[in-house]
Design a protein around this motif. Structure first.
Motif, mmCIF file in Angstrom:
data_model
loop_
_atom_site.group_PDB
_atom_site.id
_atom_site.type_symbol
_atom_site.label_atom_id
_atom_site.label_comp_id
_atom_site.label_asym_id
_atom_site.label_seq_id
_atom_site.Cartn_x
_atom_site.Cartn_y
_atom_site.Cartn_z
ATOM 1 N N ALA A 151 -4.756 2.612 3.059
ATOM 2 C CA ALA A 151 -4.400 2.548 4.478
ATOM 3 C C ALA A 151 -3.053 1.853 4.655
ATOM 4 N N SER A 177 0.837 -1.211 0.000
ATOM 5 C CA SER A 177 0.000 0.000 0.000
ATOM 6 C C SER A 177 0.868 1.257 0.000
ATOM 7 N N ASP A 192 -3.805 -2.549 -5.519
ATOM 8 C CA ASP A 192 -3.339 -2.930 -4.182
ATOM 9 C C ASP A 192 -4.168 -4.127 -3.729
#
Ligand SMILES: Nc1nc2c(ncn2[C@@H]2O[C@H](COP(=O)(O)OP(=O)(O)OP(=O)(O)O)[C@@H](O)[C@H]2O)c(=O)[nH]1
Ligand SMILES: [Mg+2]
Length: 288
Positions: free
Chosen positions: A30, A17, A57
């Motif tokens: 996040a 991420s 992702d």
């Protein structure tokens, strides 16, 4: 013009991420120092003058021990369908042979992340050689998603493996997800960052209301579902202090993200054992 999809896969916590955020130069996904932060497949779309790359992702690959984790694994591997390139991300001290073998019919770029943590570079060169000996690997890229080292080289390698084609998305679109989704992710990320041990894993965040007003603040009602009564108490904290702190951090980041002032109304509710119940899992938005 080149255009295509690039899935980012790897074990939990390797920095997938962080890399997507770095590519987009935007905090979209996040990130936390706890494994299994990402639970969804999230597109991050990068468009420049000669290419559109749709980065994907994915949740970290691990051995699942409950239903939610099984869904997360499916999400990760289903992102390989239709992708043009796969970045398999690893840390400098492991060789991701098993995962690389699972990626079939897609060109693989092995990305060794977190090289900023290495005191010496020699072990890295040995590792790169070991990957180069494996069949089906196109390139090995050492990077630091945190500092940005090696990122431009990696980006060029991804581009070179993409087919020629028109963009899939308009150039001002950065994700397939909407503001509501990212609000829930920001709140969930704060749970991961603020609470210890098992607590964040027991929580799901659902945006119940999202009301934009002509004048004044956007009203956002978010429900944090946890799987036990005892966890509810821990999240709220004595006199509601802990939840207030978490809410303040989330509110500020949401305001920055949607560039509007908001009123964040946070609720904590118990849904017993939701992580083991496929109906609850789906209701909270997790699907493969
Ligand atoms: N030192 C260093 N830390 C990094 C780097 N990239 C990511 N991190 C840290 O590694 C931790 C995990 O990063 P994430 O981006 O959440 O990892 P992930 O692979 O998406 O993890 P999951 O979603 O749980 O699978 C965070 O604390 C990051 O700040 C890097 O290049 N160097
Ligand atoms: Mg992640």
């Amino acid at each position: 013009m080149k255009s295509g999809f690039c899935a980012i896969l790897g074990k939990a916590n390797v920095g997938k991420s962080t890399l997507l955020n770095r590519f987009l130069a935007k905090k979209l996904c996040a990130v936390s120092d706890k494994p299994q932060t990402t639970r969804h497949r999230i597109l991050g779309i990068l468009t420049d003058e000669n290419a559109q790359i749709v980065f994907v992702d994915t949740p970290g690959v691990m051995k699942p021990s409950y239903e939610l984790q099984k869904v997360m694994i499916k999400v990760a591997f289903s992102s390989l369908a239709g992708t043009d390139v796969a970045i398999v991300m690893a840390e400098p001290h492991t060789v991701e042979e098993e995962l690389i073998h699972k990626v079939k019919d897609v060109p693989v770029i092995v990305t060794i992340n977190k090289i900023d943590l290495l005191k010496k570079r020699e072990p890295l060169y040995n590792l790169i050689d070991r990957y180069r000996e494996m069949p089906d690997i196109r390139v090995v890229c050492p990077i630091s998603a945190l500092t940005g080292e090696g990122i431009n080289t990696l980006l060029d390698e991804v581009k070179s493996l993409l087919p020629e084609g028109e963009p899939f998305y308009p150039e001002d679109i950065v994700s397939d997800r909407d503001e509501r989704f990212f609000c829930s992710e920001i709140i969930r990320e704060k749970l991961f960052r603020l609470y210890g041990e098992e607590i964040p894993y027991t929580a799901a965040v659902v945006i119940d209301e999202f009301i934009e007003r002509e004048k004044g603040k956007t009203y956002i009602k978010a429900i944090i579902y946890v799987d036990k009564e005892s966890v509810k108490g821990i999240i709220i904290g004595r006199g509601g202090k802990k939840l207030k702190k978490m809410g303040g951090l989330a509110r500020r980041e949401i305001e920055y993200f949607i560039a509007k002032p908001i009123y964040l109304d946070l609720w904590v509710k118990v849904r017993k054992e939701w992580r083991r119940n496929i109906h609850d899992i789906r209701e909270f938005g997790y699907t493969s």
